[in-house]
Write an enzyme that holds these catalytic residues in place. Structure first.
Site, PDB file in Angstrom:
ATOM      1  N   ASP A  72       0.850  -1.182   0.000  1.00 13.28           N
ATOM      2  CA  ASP A  72       0.000   0.000   0.000  1.00 13.28           C
ATOM      3  C   ASP A  72       0.889   1.236   0.000  1.00 13.28           C
ATOM      4  OD1 ASP A  72       0.956  -0.143   2.618  1.00 13.28           O
ATOM      5  OD2 ASP A  72      -0.866  -1.153   3.281  1.00 13.28           O
ATOM      6  N   ASP A  74       1.529   5.156   1.428  1.00 13.48           N
ATOM      7  CA  ASP A  74       1.205   6.189   2.411  1.00 13.48           C
ATOM      8  C   ASP A  74       1.824   7.503   1.950  1.00 13.48           C
ATOM      9  OD1 ASP A  74       0.125   4.161   3.952  1.00 13.48           O
ATOM     10  OD2 ASP A  74       1.985   3.852   5.075  1.00 13.48           O
ATOM     11  N   ASP A 148      10.916   4.306  12.539  1.00 15.36           N
ATOM     12  CA  ASP A 148      11.729   3.315  13.243  1.00 15.36           C
ATOM     13  C   ASP A 148      13.117   3.118  12.629  1.00 15.36           C
ATOM     14  OD1 ASP A 148      10.450   2.104  11.083  1.00 15.36           O
ATOM     15  OD2 ASP A 148       9.502   0.516  12.263  1.00 15.36           O
TER      16      ASP A 148
END
Ligand code: ATP
Ligand code: MG
Length: 449
Positions: A72, A74, A148
Site C-alpha cells: 500500500d 502512504d 523506526d
C-alpha cells in the site's frame, strides 16, 4: 585530537551523514514511476499544487527501491488533516491517538498523515517507557526522526522523482541493513513492537540487523508482553505472511522474541510431528504469498495451533470421550490458552473451530453427510486443511485428494462422484466409538460427526 575531530567532521560532510537531507535522483534510486500508485501520485500532486510538501513515504518507498511490489502507499505532508480533507472528493479524518486522513479512490485508500514530531520525553508512557499517547505535528525532519528504521524513513517525491533521505536509508537498503534511527534501546522501550519489526525487515531484505540495533533486543525482549494483544496479532500476522514465515519464526526464537507471540511454540517445535506439520503449513503459506495469492489468517492460525489441538484431542479421546466432543474441548483448551496473549478475535476463532471440527467428518463418505458438509461456509478451507494433514501422514492421502476433487468438481461431476461411492461400511473402527461408557446422559447421538 582537534585534527582528528576535524577529520571526522570532513568525513561526515563528504558522506553527507548528519548534514540533513540528501536528494537522490532516479539514476541512483531507480524507482520506476509506473510501479507507483496513480492515486498516491495524485494525492501528492494535489497537495503540492496547494503549496504543501507531500511525499510518498515508508514501506512503499523501501519496497520500490528493492524492486518489490508495495502493499500500500502512504503519503506524508505538512498539511494538517483539516487542510487535507477538503482537497479530495472522498476523504475522511480518522484516528484518535493520531489523526490522519484516508483519501479513498475506489478500493484503494491512500493514508495521508501530517508530519509528526518524535517523542519529546513528555508523553504519557507506561512504567517501562512505552508511549501511550502522542499527537504532535512536526517538521519533515522530525517526521523522519520518529520513524523506526533508516530504510523506513525515505520520502519519494513523485513530481521531481527524487528520494529525500535524511538518515542514509538508501545506503542501508542497498547494504541490506536494518538500522534503528536514534538510540535503539530507548526506541524499543517506547514501542517494543519495533523488535519484531527489526526481525521481519531483516528477513524481508535477506539482510541483517545492524549490531547496535540488534544487541539491546536480548535484554528487552520481554517488553513484548506489555504490548496490547490486538497489536501483537497484527504484527505476527505480518511476520507469518511476509513470504518467509519459517525463517521469521526461527529468527524470533533466536532473539527470544517468540514467547509473547505463540506461548507454546517451543513445545510444538520440539515435537517432530508438530514441527513437520507447522513447517509444511508455513511453506505452503509462503508459496501462496509469493505467487500473489492471499492467505486467510484463520487458516494460518488453525494450522499453527493444530498440533496442540490434536494432542489434546487424542488425550481426551483416549480417556473415553467421543471424537466430536473431545475435539470441541481440545479446541477450547488451546484457544483459551492462546487468546490471553495473542488476541485471536472472535471471528477468527470461530472460523478456526469450523475448520477443525470438519476434520473428523471427512472420514465418513456417505452422501447425506457429504451434502451437510458441503453447506459449511468454510468447506473449502476445511478440505485444504485436510490436504495438509494428509501430506503429514495424518490422513489417507487418496481420500484427501478425493475430497479436493469433489470441492473442485462442477455440479454434474460431483453428483457422479457421489453416485460412485461405495455404500457406507458397517462401523468396525472401535477407535471412533466410545471406549469406556461413562455417564449416559451426556452421550452424543453420533459417533463420528
Ligand atoms: P509493511 O507495510 O511492509 O509492514 P511498512 O514499513 O509500510 O511495512 P507500516 O506498519 O505500514 O510498515 O508503517 C508505515 C511506516 O510507518 C513505516 O515505514 C515506518 O516509517 C513507520 N512506522 C511504522 N511502525 C512504526 C513504529 N512502530 N515505530 C516507528 N515508526 C513506525
Ligand atoms: Mg505499510
Amino acid at each position: 585530537m582537534i585534527t582528528q575531530r576535524i577529520k571526522g567532521l570532513v568525513k561526515r560532510l563528504v558522506s553527507g551523514e548528519g548534514t540533513g537531507a540528501r536528494r537522490i535522483g532516479r539514476d541512483e534510486h531507480q524507482i520506476d514511476r509506473n510501479h507507483v500508485s496513480r492515486n498516491a501520485i495524485k494525492v501528492c500532486e494535489v497537495l503540492q499544487q496547494k503549496g504543501f510538501q507531500a511525499y510518498i513515504v515508508g514501506g512503499a518507498v523501501r519496497d520500490l527501491i528493492i524492486g518489490l511490489e508495495p502493499k500500500d502507499f502512504d503519503v506524508a505532508t505538512n498539511a494538517t488533516p483539516e487542510q487535507i480533507q477538503p482537497l479530495f472528493r472522498r476523504a475522511r479524518i480518522i484516528g484518535r491517538r493520531f489523526r490522519l486522513v484516508h483519501v479513498v479512490f475506489g478500493r484503494e485508500i491512500i493514508e495521508t498523515s501530517t508530519f509528526r514530531a518524535p517523542s519529546s520525553g513528555d508523553e504519557l508512557t507506561d512504567d517501562h517507557g512505552r508511549i501511550l499517547r502522542d499527537n504532535v505535528f512536526g517538521t519533515h525532519e522530525q517526521d523522519a526522526e520518529r520513524r523506526d528504521f533508516t530504510i523506513n524513513a525515505l520520502y519519494y517525491d513523485p513530481v521531481t522523482e527524487e528520494v529525500i533521505d535524511l538518515h542514509r536509508g538508501v545506503q542501508d537498503l542497498k547494504r541490506r541493513v536494518v538500522r534503528m534511527i536514534g538510540d535503539p534501546a530507548v526506541r524499543y522501550r517506547e514501542d517494543p513492537v519495533r523488535m519484531l519489526r527489526a526481525v521481519r525487515f531483516a528477513v524481508k531484505l535477506k539482510g541483517k540487523i545492524d549490531p547496535g540495533t540488534e544487541v539491546p533486543i536480548a535484554k528487552l525482549a520481554s517488553l513484548i508482553n506489555n504490548v496490547p494483544s490486538a497489536r501483537l496479532f497484527d504484527e505476527i500476522l505480518k511476520l507469518l505472511t511476509c513470504g518467509d514465515a519459517m525463517l521469521c519464526i526461527k529468527q524470533l526464537q533466536a532473539h527470544g522474541l517468540h514467547g509473547g507471540l505463540l506461548p507454546l511454540l517451543d513445545i510444538i517445535l520440539e515435537d517432530p510431528e508438530g514441527r513437520a506439520f507447522i513447517e509444511l503449513a508455513l511453506e505452503r503459506t509462503d508459496a501462496r504469498i509469493r505467487s500473489g495469492k492471499t492467505v486467510s489468517p484463520s487458516f494460518l492460525f488453525a494450522a499453527l495451533l493444530w498440533p496442540q489441538v490434536r494432542l489434546h484431542w487424542q488425550k481426551l479421546h483416549n480417556a473415553g470421550e467421543y471424537l466430536a466432543p473431545a475435539l470441541i474441548s481440545a479446541a477450547d483448551q488451546v484457544l483459551n490458552a492462546q487468546t490471553e496473549s495473542l488476541a485471536i478475535n472472535r471471528r477468527h476463532a470461530s472460523d478456526m473451530r469450523e475448520i477443525w471440527f470438519m476434520q473428523p467428518r471427512f472420514e465418513r463418505r456417505v452422501p447425506r453427510a457429504i451434502h451437510r458438509l458441503f453447506e459449511q461456509p468454510r468447506f473449502r478451507a476445511g478440505v485444504e486443511f485436510l490436504q495438509l494433514r494428509a501430506a503429514c501422514g495424518e490422513f489417507d492421502s487418496v481420500i484427501a485428494q478425493w475430497w479436493m476433487d469433489l470441492a473442485d468438481a462442477p455440479d454434474d461431476e460431483r453428483a457422479q462422484m457421489l453416485q460412485e461411492l461405495a455404500p457406507e461400511p458397517k462401523p468396525t473402527d472401535t477407535k471412533n466409538r466410545r471406549r469406556r461408557p461413562r455417564r449416559r446422559k451426556s452421550a452424543p447421538t453420533e459417533t463420528n460427526a
